[in-house]
Structure formats: C-alpha cells, structure tokens
Design an enzyme around this catalytic site. Sequence first.
Site, PDB file in Angstrom:
ATOM      1  N   ASP A   1      46.734  31.829  43.363  1.00 45.52           N
ATOM      2  CA  ASP A   1      45.505  31.064  43.379  1.00 45.52           C
ATOM      3  C   ASP A   1      45.513  30.207  42.117  1.00 45.52           C
ATOM      4  O   ASP A   1      46.389  30.319  41.263  1.00 45.52           O
ATOM      5  CB  ASP A   1      44.285  32.000  43.455  1.00 45.52           C
ATOM      6  CG  ASP A   1      43.056  31.269  43.987  1.00 45.52           C
ATOM      7  OD1 ASP A   1      42.140  31.919  44.514  1.00 45.52           O
ATOM      8  OD2 ASP A   1      43.021  30.017  43.896  1.00 45.52           O
TER       9      ASP A   1
HETATM   10  C1  GLC Z   1      40.139  28.240  44.333  1.00 43.46           C
HETATM   11  C2  GLC Z   1      39.997  29.294  45.403  1.00 43.46           C
HETATM   12  C3  GLC Z   1      41.014  29.190  46.496  1.00 43.46           C
HETATM   13  C4  GLC Z   1      41.337  27.728  46.742  1.00 43.46           C
HETATM   14  C5  GLC Z   1      42.057  27.204  45.515  1.00 43.46           C
HETATM   15  C6  GLC Z   1      42.392  25.710  45.650  1.00 43.46           C
HETATM   16  O1  GLC Z   1      39.934  28.784  43.056  1.00 43.46           O
HETATM   17  O2  GLC Z   1      39.944  30.659  44.980  1.00 43.46           O
HETATM   18  O3  GLC Z   1      40.463  29.842  47.635  1.00 43.46           O
HETATM   19  O4  GLC Z   1      42.163  27.582  47.885  1.00 43.46           O
HETATM   20  O5  GLC Z   1      41.295  27.409  44.320  1.00 43.46           O
HETATM   21  O6  GLC Z   1      41.227  24.952  45.674  1.00 43.46           O
END
Ligand code: GLC
Length: 740
Positions: free
Chosen positions: A268
């Site tokens: 993430d």
């Molecule tokens: C965010 C979220 C994730 C998302 C990623 C990209 O922090 O936790 O679900 O896909 O960043 O935006």
Amino acid sequence: MNASVASMIDENSSVEQRVAALLREMTLDEKIGQMSQLNASENYVPQHLGDELRAGHVGSVLNAVEVGTVNELQRIAVEESRLGIPLLVGRDVIHGFQTIMPIPLGQAATWNPDVVRQGARVSAHEAATTGVNWTFAPMIDISRDARWGRIAESLGEDVYLTNKLAVAMVEGFQGDDLSANGSIASCAKHFAAYGAAESGRDYATTNVSENELRNVYLRPFKAAVEAGVTTLMTSFSDIDGVPASGNEFLLRDVLRDEWNFDGFVVSDWDSIRHLQVHGLTANEKGSALQAAVAGVDMEMASSTYRDNLAGLVESGQLDVRIVDDAVANILRTKFRLGLFENPYTALDQNNIVGNAHALQTAKKAALQSVVMLKNENGALPLVTEELSTVAVIGPLADAPHEQLGTWIFDGSAEQSVTPMHAIHSLVGHDIDVRYVRAMENSRGRANEAFDEAVAVAQDSDVAILFLGEESILSGEAHSRADINLPGDQAELVRRIRATGKPVIAVILAGRPLTLTNIVDEVDAILFAWHPGTMGGPAIADLLFGVVSPSGKLPATFPRMVGQIPIYYNQKNTGKPPTPETVVHIDDIDTHAPQTSLGMTAFHLDAGYTPLFPFGFGLSYAKFHYENLRVAEQETQLGETITINAELSNRGSVVGEEVAQLYVRDLVGNVTRPVRELKGFQRLRLEPGETVTVEFVLHTDELAFYGRNMQLMTEPGDFHVWIGGSSDTHLRTEFRIVDNH
Ligand code: GLC
C-alpha cells in the site's frame, strides 16, 4: 512492441518463456525499476519522471488519468528506454470511474453478483479509455465494525457474501480476456485483516488468531485468487505484531505455497517505509529487505526499493533470486494484459464514458442496494393520486457530490441526479414538491431553517427527510467513535415529527448508523448508503412504488456503538443470552447482591440483539416462507444436501426477495458460529405467486479450519434455516456421516 524486446521474444512462445527471455536481458537496475511504482498525477510528464522512465527505473505509475499523458508515459517507457517494457497504470476505480455505482457496501446490499459484475465492467471500460490498465479493487476486508471508515469500501461482515461479490468484481474488472480492450487488472486488498483494526480506528493494530484469520479474513482473498485476481495489495495493518508488508507467513506461506498465486503483490502507499514506523525495522534499508524477503513484489509511492535493493543484492544480504521472482511476477501480468503488443490507448472512446448503458447499470445497482428498514402506517409507497404537496427536507436531498460516496477520484458530480431532482421529474407535474435544505451539511446545528422546514412540513401531506453522512465522513482515515446521525439531524427529525405528518427518512451514509434515537420518530426508513450517480432516480422510484425495495443488510446495525463488534455469525459462548436472561439496567434493584448465576452475555443498557440484523430488508410485497425440508436426513461426507422451502408473495405488488440459507455446525474441534450464510438467491415473485426455493449444498462447503489449521468438514449434526434475514426462525436439521 519495442524493437529490442521484439527481437528477444518470440510472440508465439508462452508467457513463461517470454518472461524468462526478458528477465535474462535485464540489469539489476532495470529489475528494481520494475518493482517501483511512482505517483504521476500531473497532466503532463515532468522532466524527472521522464528521465526515470528512460532509465528503466519505473515499472508502474498511479493516478495518471489523462489519456494523452498516459500515452506519452507509455511512449517514453516503450520507445526511449533500453528494453521498452510498458507500464502498469494504476488507479483506485473502487465503485466507478466517471459513472459512479453505489459504494461497495451498498452494492453488497444488492446481494446480486450480476449487478456487481456489471458495475465493475462499466467501471473498467470507462477507466480503460484513459489508459488506466489496473485498478486497486476489489477491497474485500471483512468489516464487523461500523466505526471504521473503510467499511464503506468493503462488502460487509460476511465471508460467503463477500466471496461471491469479490469474485463478481474480479470478473467484471478483468472480463473473459485480460488483454481485451476494456479489461483491466484487478487487485484484492488489503491483505489482510485490515477491517479488524482495534476500535475501528483506521490503521490501528489488529490482533487476529491464525484460526480466525483463516476462517474469516483470508477466505475472500482465497476466493479472489481462485477467480484469477491479478494482484494483491498489502494492508497497513500490524497483524499480531508483524505488519502485512513484512509478513512472510501471509505473502509466502499462505499466498504462494498454499494458494499457488502467480500474480504479484503491491504494497500500500508507503507501507514498506512504514515498517520502520511500526518498529519492525531500524531503517529504510531494513524495511526494503524485510518487505522483499516477505514477498512484496512492487513498492507503491515510497522509494526504499529504488534506494536500497541494489546495495542489498550486491552486499549479499538479499538473494538476487528474490528480485528475479518479483520481477517475473510483474512481467507475467504485463504479458497477460497484452501491454507489449498494445501499450497505447485509442483517443476516440468518449462514447463509452457516462453513456446510457453506464447510467442504466448505475441506476439498477442503486435500486437494488436500498434497504427498507421500516415501513409502518402505510407510509410507503407514496401514492401520487393521494398527495397534493410533499415536503423534501434535509442536507442530502440535493447533494450531488455527497451521494457519490468515498473513493470517487474521477466521479463527476455534475452527472449526479439527486433525489430532489428525480422526485421533481417523477411527480413534479402532479404534486407540489417543496424543498428545504434545513442544514448546510450533515453536521449542521439547529437553526432558523428548522423553523422553515417545520412550516413547510406542516403545510404538506408528507415529509421526506434526506439525512445521513456526507461522503467525507467515511472512507480511509475517516472513522467515527459515535455513529449516530451527525449534527442536529435527530433534532430536525423530532421537530418534523411534532407536526404530526407522516415522516419518511431516506438515509445516505457510508456505514451502518445507530438509528435508535430516531427509529421511533419516523414512519418509514429507506437506507440508501451512498447510492452513486443515479441514486436520485432510484430513490424516487422506490418512494413512489415504481419499484419495490429489495436490498438486504450486508452488515449489522447496532443499537448502540458500545455493542461493536456485533455481527450475526458470532460464537455461542458458554453463557449465550436469551430474552429471558437479559436484565435491563433500569430494572436492577440498587441493593441487589452481586451474583453472576444465571447471567449471560449481554449489555445491561443494550441487551444483545442489534437494531437491524444482517440480511434484513423489507419489501412492498409480503414474503412468507414455509415447509422447510431437507431431502436427506443423513448425508455422506463428500456428497450433497438438498434443502427446500416454499416462498410466497402474499402481498398485492410484485417484489424481489433475497432468500438466504444459513447453517450451524453444532459441534466442531473449534467452536463454530451460531449460524453462517451458505447460500442466497434473488427471486422475483408476482402477487400471489409461490415458488420452491432450493439450495444444493456440498459437504465441502461446510469445511472450516480446525485446531490443526487444516480445512475440513467434520461429520455431525447441523441446523439449517431458510429465510429473508439472518434472524429467521424457520429451521430444520440434517446430519453428515462418514461411513468410509
Ligand atoms: C491508499 C489506500 C489504498 C489505495 C492506495 C492508492 O492509502 O489504502 O486502498 O489503493 O492508497 O491510492
């Protein structure tokens, strides 16, 4: 395809052969480039990004959604880098791109995999017109805590329902051919147990036993992997002391060795760098090492891989085979997506975005997502012929952005049709529709506009209150400790109730709310979640009986926030509560002697039941179940059990019902839930119609992970229910025997 790559790869060879051939040509620097995803949200290619692409230091970008820019990013990667490896272009296409479907929790309330699949298909088509070829969805974290902001993004509290809808989303996003135009790679997230965050506070610690992890939180990811999901994303969570992005048990033992997953794992945002913040590593070099060894193939946003992996390999701390495996997983996906043959996006696809099909799909999903929680005194449906004036009151009646919900980066509020406008369009020519916003937003305080709202309600035949949460009150990092209606909305309800007029509440929210303080003040409740672009027409059709409500709750509605976690498939405990054993806080003699004899698992001030249970939802039709029976009282392990019941519509209008099958395994080598969803069917019944609902259950579907962490079905006695909610009482039983 870039000439240099083409010279190396015979297009007729297998994906694995092509991966191997390309990998052999790559430098360590270029391999680490493939493991790096950079944010590229500008509508042009900044110099530094262009240089990184030319150097082969980038395998993927996220947040680029302007097709000209995306094509330029791809052109530089393909035509100006040494190997010409095309880019993965990621975006959070969670419940729509420009045309927004209901939030995933609302889609879960449809209990309709076809509707969910169609919504994902439309979303993929719209996103692909911009060059996006990878979505960070479906989010399939089991969520039993309505305080958690990301329950909005989830498919609810139940494994079976989440499994079915997760598979539908993967199929919708990826289509039958991942390389086809309009298909995009999907990403099951957040692996794993993110929804178990303590106190529902986002990013908080999770403490989940391996048995609970396997029986609950991992199952939807297993289903998604079996359905062919292309990628997984690690969660931010600390799971029993080992954060997901450094968790080798999850990413290798389970995901690779047990499930044979051959896609790739992306972190993430910054979650590899977070390993140091968690206190798992001492520095970013340690974080990069831990994450790579654990099995994170690509790093999102942070640069610990770009900064450290080469040194770790060259110093012998990291085996280059780990890097090669990660790059192979990424290249495999790029070949499967057909990116080497078709890295660019046609510019003339605007007829796809926001077209009639997209809007029809969004409306159908919204229609089936709305759950009618209450309908008394014949409040609904509204009958146009009986009305001359209708008051439409509240901060969410005409809020085009709010009805879209969380995670709508590319949603177009301009395209939203609000309930206010839809009611006008539907009945405005026959009825005087009078609108008072009364509050600027859902957190508003009582004000003079309340007086105006009361006056308008007083002069109307019925008051429809549009209440709830604006979209920013749920979603990532937006958890609430108090899940009542925000602001002075309850006061507004009381003021309108005092007029004596029929009061209908339509609630738009990103989570289950504790409605206990208004449930007795209104005649009817439609819970519409955040219903998306076409939420207005859907709600109008339901209010005026064009269509009957058919949604069912995908998550439990507590009476009080203090009951959380509260969910239907809980364990029995050794002292299960019953109505007879509950003692109410107001009924205790102040001098009562301390005793626990005969006491059971309940709260003095809330009891033990929810306000509305999982699977609950009313209809304008009148559904009735009877004559539940199993074809065989005893079934051999490895065979099937057939369970039937008669479902009739004793009402005067057509309606759709979601018939649900629940099972309880009475004895297990670990304790088993008091009931578990094991089947559902959405059925349309004309007035007076009776149908036989039939479920055929294989004994394998009753398997669970026991103390030895092995998936198995144990012989023994089972209870089985069929009904329109998880609290149905229509029950019979069967036995599984093992005569082998
Ligand atoms: C965010 C979220 C994730 C998302 C990623 C990209 O922090 O936790 O679900 O896909 O960043 O935006």
